[in-house]
Design a protein around this motif. Structure first.
Motif, short mmCIF file in Angstrom:
data_model
loop_
_atom_site.label_atom_id
_atom_site.label_comp_id
_atom_site.label_asym_id
_atom_site.label_seq_id
_atom_site.Cartn_x
_atom_site.Cartn_y
_atom_site.Cartn_z
N PRO A 494 0.83 -1.22 0.00
CA PRO A 494 0.00 0.00 0.00
C PRO A 494 0.86 1.26 0.00
N GLU A 495 2.07 1.17 0.52
CA GLU A 495 2.92 2.36 0.50
C GLU A 495 3.24 2.78 -0.92
N LYS A 496 3.17 1.83 -1.86
CA LYS A 496 3.41 2.15 -3.27
C LYS A 496 2.14 2.61 -3.96
N PHE A 497 1.06 1.85 -3.77
CA PHE A 497 -0.11 2.16 -4.60
C PHE A 497 -1.04 3.22 -4.01
N ILE A 498 -1.03 3.39 -2.66
CA ILE A 498 -1.93 4.41 -2.08
C ILE A 498 -1.57 5.81 -2.59
N PRO A 499 -0.27 6.20 -2.61
CA PRO A 499 0.04 7.54 -3.14
C PRO A 499 -0.38 7.70 -4.60
N ILE A 500 -0.27 6.62 -5.39
CA ILE A 500 -0.70 6.71 -6.80
C ILE A 500 -2.21 6.91 -6.85
N ALA A 501 -2.92 6.13 -6.03
CA ALA A 501 -4.38 6.25 -6.00
C ALA A 501 -4.80 7.64 -5.55
N GLU A 502 -4.00 8.24 -4.66
CA GLU A 502 -4.35 9.59 -4.20
C GLU A 502 -4.17 10.61 -5.31
N LYS A 503 -3.15 10.39 -6.11
CA LYS A 503 -2.87 11.34 -7.19
C LYS A 503 -3.98 11.32 -8.24
N ASN A 504 -4.49 10.13 -8.57
CA ASN A 504 -5.50 10.14 -9.64
C ASN A 504 -6.92 9.89 -9.13
N ASN A 505 -7.11 10.21 -7.84
CA ASN A 505 -8.47 10.21 -7.27
C ASN A 505 -9.14 8.85 -7.17
N LEU A 506 -8.39 7.77 -7.39
CA LEU A 506 -8.98 6.45 -7.21
C LEU A 506 -9.16 6.16 -5.72
N LEU A 540 -8.19 6.20 6.35
CA LEU A 540 -8.88 6.92 5.27
C LEU A 540 -8.00 8.07 4.79
N SER A 541 -8.06 8.28 3.50
CA SER A 541 -7.26 9.36 2.93
C SER A 541 -7.93 10.72 3.16
N GLY A 542 -7.15 11.76 3.14
CA GLY A 542 -7.67 13.11 3.30
C GLY A 542 -8.72 13.44 2.25
N LYS A 543 -8.54 12.89 1.06
CA LYS A 543 -9.48 13.19 -0.02
C LYS A 543 -10.88 12.69 0.33
N SER A 544 -10.96 11.54 1.03
CA SER A 544 -12.27 11.00 1.41
C SER A 544 -12.88 11.84 2.51
N ILE A 545 -12.02 12.29 3.43
CA ILE A 545 -12.52 13.04 4.58
C ILE A 545 -13.17 14.34 4.13
N THR A 546 -12.57 14.99 3.15
CA THR A 546 -13.11 16.29 2.74
C THR A 546 -14.36 16.16 1.87
N GLY A 575 -1.59 15.54 8.20
CA GLY A 575 -1.72 16.51 7.10
C GLY A 575 -3.18 16.78 6.76
N VAL A 576 -4.03 15.77 6.94
CA VAL A 576 -5.45 15.91 6.57
C VAL A 576 -6.11 17.04 7.36
N LEU A 577 -5.69 17.17 8.62
CA LEU A 577 -6.30 18.20 9.45
C LEU A 577 -6.02 19.58 8.89
#
Ligand code: C2E
Ligand code: MG
Ligand code: MG
Length: 700
Positions: A494-506, A540-546, A575-577
């Motif tokens: 997940p350390e590899k794919f989570i940042p990629i998923a965050e970049k393209n909104n997946l 949960l990623s920051g993108k989901s929280i917002t 960082g999400v905060l």
């Protein structure tokens, strides 16, 4: 005889001889021309006050005021001075003829009047008059058009070195038309010193080669200002082919030049920072590239990306973001000033928070490191945005021509890849490109492609890692951690794919998949006997929280699987905060109201300030495993950990230490009052099927 086509012709006959007047009248009648008659000069002048004829037939000798006197008077009187005059003189009266010409008479006939010819003579004269009037009119129109176009004409007689300028030229040059000594030198004196050589060289070349020319140059005006003109000129030759004259036009193009430079500014420069933009960068790069090829020289390309820019833009607003970029642009310029190693080619802003620097004439590639380090140091200095002081860092990727690629497109790509690598390795650093980075960049593309289909193809699963109460040694909860197994690539961390998923909104889809799967799983465990008090944490990623529908989504899943809300904990990173305080705090409060608890993950690595911790409904701090890893028997003091534990206590928060791998770490944390721990020492994350067996287990 044919009638003159234009009936508007009007003639005045001035003669004391009634027979001449009568004969003339019948000639004019036959021509279809209207006329007035006057017996002498006086009467003629009286008539002329009301009528302006197209032609005056004027007898020389008349009683009272003679023809010459009429003529003199006419020529002096505005409005009638241009009337063409056909003078009727005595036969062979050479003196009179001469005098008539001197007075500006148009033509003459001798008396006795040759009646058979006079009609033709008059017709010709009227026609010529008309042509002349048309010519005058056109000249006026031309002058007017030239005035509007800021254009004028000039001539230069080579032999006499006399220059003639139309009114408009004199206007452009701010010449006093009377005080203008029209020689080529005077003209050159008015040319701006920077362009004098150009103008003189072009002119003499044109004379030597006989070809015409057109140039743009500046003038230095008498008021000290300058203006831009466009000059076109052609060489005129005599019948022997010797150049005798230059004829040219000159146009004031100051406004056009200003517009051009404005357009150029808009097209090639970034309006925010004033730096060259991507278009100009690419243009310069082409030139630097070909220059370096020819001279066999190396150059370096530095790709600079500002770390954390987005979160400042999101929290403090775009105006502050803009102000920050402006200040950073100045710092970049400053970093490249006075360079002892190499000369800086250029700095450009490629867009957003991306800048690029080219350094030419490199002696050795290590020198670039010094410059990169200087940039990093300058960017890191605090920036004051109104009343808030912020600190940002820069990640820099470097590629070198021709070492890393002989072509510019690949150089850009490689600098970009190196920059990403610098970011991945902790930011605030620079990195030279190396080919292994290229492979990892290709892998990222591949991952991205596969990730898009992962949910649909059911490639995700959840693992659970126990969290242990360090005093009672019992398992009090689990952290749910996602696993991805792709048939082509294998299992991906997940350390590899989570940042990629965050970049393209997946990431939002993935987070939702996790929420659904974990809630379903808790439902199953509750039905099969999960001890009360066990808590399951999901990340949960920051993108989901917002996203404002997150809380209702979770509420729905809790209801569907009929699980107790307190069983669920949400982990978010610090960082999400900071990301979007308004949006995230509303969601977090709603989750709190549902009864879900909140943990701050990787605590100590981000920007958390006490203020945020106090204002948010936080229950737990998770000490990042990098701090735990610092605990060893040789390093008995772990000041950060002690501080975090003390902080958590004062805020009455739970503390969980991550990544406990050995007894020393466990012992240290227990002694310092950390309540819970998680790590390989107790258990690695296990598949859901193995969790049931762990319920109620304790680790002594
Ligand atoms: P995290 O939330 O800080 O998770 C803890 C990570 O530490 C996990 O890595 C876990 O396997 C690892 N770990 C646990 N004990 C030890 C230990 O003793 N030593 C070492 N060296 N590592 C230990 P994992 O599973 O690879 O996850 C990495 C990160 O990916 C997580 O960090 C989290 O930020 C993210 N992540 C994992 N699952 C999810 C998920 O379902 N959703 C989201 N959004 N992010 C996830
Ligand atoms: Mg976590
Ligand atoms: Mg963590």
């Amino acid at each position: 005889m044919n009638q003159l086509s234009d009936s508007a012709n009007h003639v005045m006959i001035v003669d004391d001889d009634p027979s001449v007047r009568m004969m003339m009248s019948s000639v004019l009648d036959s021509l279809g021309v209207s006329f007035d008659e006057a017996e002498d000069g006086m009467q003629a002048l009286l008539l002329l006050e009301n009528v302006i004829p197209d032609l005056l037939l004027l007898d020389v000798s008349m009683p009272g005021m003679d023809g010459f006197e009429v003529c003199t008077h006419l020529k002096r009187t505005p409005g009638i001075s241009e009337i063409p005059i056909l003078m009727m003189t005595g036969l062979d009266d050479v003196l009179s003829i001469q005098r008539a010409y001197d007075l500006g008479v148009t033509d003459f006939i001798t008396k006795p009047v040759p009646w058979s010819l006079i009609g033709y003579r008059i017709s010709f004269l009227l026609q010529a008059t008309k042509s002349f009037a048309n010519l005058k009119k056109n000249e006026k129109r031309l002058a007017h058009a030239q005035l509007l176009a800021g254009m004028g004409s000039w001539e230069w007689e080579l032999q006499s070195d006399k220059m003639w300028f139309s009114d408009e030229v004199q206007h452009i040059f701010h010449f006093d038309p009377h005080g203008f000594d029209s020689s080529f030198q005077t003209f050159i004196n008015s040319v701006h010193p920077v362009d004098r050589k150009l103008v003189m060289d072009t002119t003499s070349q044109a004379i030597a080669s006989g070809s015409s020319y057109s140039i743009d140059h500046q003038l230095l005006l008498s008021d000290g200002k300058s203006c831009f003109v466009h000059t076109e000129a052609a060489v005129i030759f005599d019948q022997n082919g010797v150049p005798i004259r230059l004829e040219g036009s000159i146009q004031d193009i100051t406004e056009r030049k200003a517009t051009e430079s404005q357009i150029r500014q808009l097209a090639f420069f970034d309006t925010l920072t004033g730096l060259p933009n991507r278009a100009l960068f690419l243009d310069h790069l082409k030139r630097i590239h070909s220059r370096s090829l020819t001279d066999n020289k190396r150059f370096a390309m530095l790709f600079i990306d500002i770390d954390g820019f987005k979160s400042i833009n999101d929290t403090l607003g775009h105006l502050s973001g803009d102000c920050l970029l402006q200040q950073l642009a100045l710092r970049l310029k400053e970093s490249l000033r006075s360079d002892d190693f190499a000369s800086a080619g250029m700095i450009a802003r490629l867009g957003g928070d991306e800048f690029v620097v080219i350094i030419e004439h490199l002696k050795n590639s290590e020198d670039v490191a010094t410059i990169a380090q200087r940039i990093i140091g300058n960017i890191r200095r605090p920036v004051l945005l109104e009343t808030t002081e912020v600190v940002v860092t820069a990640s820099i990727g470097i590629s070198i021509f021709p070492d890393d690629s002989p072509d510019t497109d690949t150089l850009i790509k490689h600098a970009d890849i190196a920059m990403y690598s610098a970011k991945e390795n902790g930011k605030n650093a620079f990195q030279y490109f190396n080919p292994s980075m290229h492979e990892s960049a290709t892998l990222v593309l591949e991952l991205e492609k596969e990730l898009k289909m992962a949910i649909m193809n059911n490639e995700f699963s959840m693992y659970y890692q126990p969290q242990v109460d360090l005093t009672s040694k019992r398992i009090v909860g689990f952290e749910a951690l996602i696993r991805w197994n792709n048939p082509k690539i294998g299992s991906v961390s997940p350390e590899k794919f989570i940042p990629i998923a965050e970049k393209n909104n997946l990431i939002c889809d993935i987070d939702r998949w996790v929420i659904v799967d974990v809630c379903r799983q808790i439902g199953v465990w509750q039905a099969t006997g999960m001890p009360p008090g066990i808590q399951i944490a999901i990340n949960l990623s920051g993108k989901s929280i917002t996203r404002n529908d997150l809380a209702s989504f979770i509420r729905q899943e809790i209801n569907t699987h009929n699980i107790a809300p307190r069983t669920l904990q949400i982990e978010i990173t610090e960082g999400v905060l900071m990301l979007d305080i308004a949006a995230s705090s509303a969601t977090l409060l709603e989750l709190k109201q549902i009864g879900i608890s909140l943990a701050i993950d990787d605590f100590g690595t981000g920007y958390s300030s006490l203020q945020y911790l106090q204002s948010m409904p936080v229950d737990t701090l998770k000490i990042d495993r990098s701090f735990v890893a610092d605990i060893s028997d040789i390093n008995e003091k772990a000041p950060v950990i002690s501080a975090i534990i003390a902080l958590a206590r004062s805020l009455e928060l739970d503390v969980v230490a991550e990544g406990i791998e050995n007894e020393i770490q466990k012992g240290f944390l227990t002694v310092h009052g950390c309540q819970k721990g998680q790590g390989y020492l107790f258990s690695r994350p296990v598949p859901a099927g193995d969790v049931h067996a762990l319920f109620g287990q304790s680790y002594d």
